[in-house]
Scaffold this active site. Structure first.
Site, PDB file in Angstrom:
ATOM      1  N   CYS A 172       0.837  -1.207   0.000  1.00 15.48           N
ATOM      2  CA  CYS A 172       0.000   0.000   0.000  1.00 15.48           C
ATOM      3  C   CYS A 172       0.874   1.261   0.000  1.00 15.48           C
ATOM      4  O   CYS A 172       1.522   1.551  -0.990  1.00 15.48           O
ATOM      5  CB  CYS A 172      -0.973  -0.025   1.170  1.00 15.48           C
ATOM      6  N   HIS A 222      -3.717  -4.919   0.818  1.00 16.48           N
ATOM      7  CA  HIS A 222      -3.075  -5.425   2.039  1.00 16.48           C
ATOM      8  C   HIS A 222      -3.287  -6.931   2.229  1.00 16.48           C
ATOM      9  O   HIS A 222      -4.357  -7.333   2.691  1.00 16.48           O
ATOM     10  CB  HIS A 222      -3.682  -4.736   3.263  1.00 16.48           C
ATOM     11  N   GLU A 265      -1.803  -8.600   4.537  1.00 12.78           N
ATOM     12  CA  GLU A 265      -1.702  -8.838   5.989  1.00 12.78           C
ATOM     13  C   GLU A 265      -3.039  -8.604   6.690  1.00 12.78           C
ATOM     14  O   GLU A 265      -3.207  -9.007   7.841  1.00 12.78           O
ATOM     15  CB  GLU A 265      -0.598  -7.953   6.599  1.00 12.78           C
TER      16      GLU A 265
END
Lengths: 152, 277
Positions: B90, B219, B221
């Site tokens: 990002c 993202h 994660e």
């Protein structure tokens, strides 16, 4: 006619300060760096005066408690200035519709271009030379991959 | 756990470092947070770098533009040149493009592309997406251990995620395998509807020529454990805490990073062409 509305901060501009510090770290010597938002409008003559009043009423664009608004005499960058625009954003033409800013329709406006204007000074009242403006533009102020820079 | 040490770089305004740290550690990586005022020699000691999401320097001037000139980035630049692995997520991806570390056509370090404001409205979007590996896995060290065409769930959460560049540059990026990930639907089918931001070529991830720098906008994660998923996997895990807390989905990218650091893969140089921009 072309009307260029400039909105700048009357309070300290943290973004301009960060950019100034970064440019100095990169070896570009400046005494000041000022930033403003520009709205370059092609507007019908009879609507030109109303345009200023309209912008003055756009609360998300102009807050009189912290902004200054003025009509620029020239619709081109002056000495020591560079105007940045997204190449891919383009011009908001009114053909077939209305030009809108902050959710408000701008009556009589045929087209609108938005820029971020940077004004570089090497001393109080002394605009930066072209080569300094170019260096600052290419180093930090403009990503030429998707932005264009208008210079004096 | 891999002997390699990964530094997660924190700039003023970074806000995704904790999720990224957890994902790295879940993948078995020896990971530490590195603040912007860290001793630069200690930063150079890391074997790989991850630039997490957020708003570095409040995205002043442009998203990633100020951070690209931060002193921490001198260690990242030198490390990338030495072949160290660099993953930007990002805002980290925006920083990598602003610093010229990706796509790095012709080895130049000037920005050749950027992540511009989302199309069509230029507004922030937060939405669940899927990305598909669009290159041969071996083309990028971080993806070398992943199956071809792997689909990874992620969260897109940005206002500036639209890949933008000169048409010649985009054509070269596509031709030379720099588009590492593209947006797709849950079945792995790329489509314009799957692209949340109008990104050119449907691109979600960009890799450099050597294959050691990967910039990915959404993202992984934030969709790296089963309880985060938006599909049947979460429903199947309902009632079982251990199943809910099982790393899956987006964790694949961090496992790829861990695998690359554990057994470095020799990545072929990108095909070069003369006369490009």
């Amino acid at each position: 006619m072309i009307r260029c509305i400039e909105v700048s901060l009357a309070i300290p501009d943290n973004e301009a300060r960060t950019a100034l510090d970064t440019l100095r770290r990169l070896g570009i010597t400046l005494s000041a760096l000022d930033r403003s938002d520009l709205y370059r409008c092609e507007v019908d003559d009879e609507d030109a005066e109303r345009l200023v009043a309209t912008f003055s009423g756009l609360e998300t664009v102009y807050n009189p408690n912290k902004h200054m608004l003025r009509v620029r005499e020239s619709a081109r960058p002056g000495a020591g200035e560079v105007w940045i625009d997204e190449i891919t954003a383009g011009r908001a033409d009114a053909a077939g519709g209305f030009v809108r800013v902050a959710g408000r329709t701008l009556g009589g406006v045929r087209s609108l271009e938005r820029f971020t204007a940077w004004r570089l000074s090497v001393a109080p009242g002394r605009p930066a030379a072209d080569d300094v403006v170019t260096a600052a533009t290419e180093t930090l102020l403009c990503n030429g991959a998707f932005q264009k820079a208008l210079r004096a | 756990m891999s002997a390699a040490r990964v530094g997660i770089l924190i700039f003023p305004g970074t806000n995704s470092e904790d999720e990224t740290l957890r994902a790295c550690r879940a993948a078995g990586l020896d990971t530490a947070l590195v603040h912007w005022n860290a001793d630069i020699e200690s930063v150079r000691a890391f074997d790989a770098y991850v630039l997490p999401g957020g708003f570095a320097y409040e995205d002043r001037v442009r998203a990633g533009a100020i951070a690209a000139h931060d002193r921490l980035m001198s260690a990242v630049r030198d490390g990338a040149e030495d072949g160290k692995l660099v993953l930007g997520i990002c805002n980290g991806a925006q920083i990598l493009l602003e610093s010229g570390l990706a796509p790095q056509l012709d080895g130049t370090t000037r920005p050749q592309a950027g992540f511009a404001r989302n199309a069509p409205l230029g507004k922030f979007r937060s939405t669940h997406v899927h990305v598909k590996l669009a290159i041969e896995p071996e083309r990028c060290a971080i993806t070398a251990g992943l199956p071809p065409g792997v689909v990874i769930p992620c969260w897109a959460s940005h206002a500036e995620g639209r890949l933008a560049a000169h048409p010649d540059v985009l054509a070269r990026m596509e031709r030379e395998g720099r588009i590492a990930f593209v947006y797709c639907d849950a079945r792995g089918e790329p489509s314009s509807e799957a692209v949340p931001n109008g990104s050119a070529l449907g691109a979600a991830g960009i890799v450099n020529g050597r294959g050691n720098v990967l910039a990915i906008m959404p993202h992984p994660e934030r969709d790296a454990w089963t309880f985060m998923h938006h599909d049947a996997a979460r429903e199947r895990a309902r009632g079982s805490a251990s199943a809910m807390l099982e790393p899956s989905g987006g964790i694949a990218l961090f496992q790829g990073l861990a695998a690359a650091l554990a057994a470095p893969v020799r990545v072929p140089a990108a095909k070069r062409e003369e006369g490009g921009r």
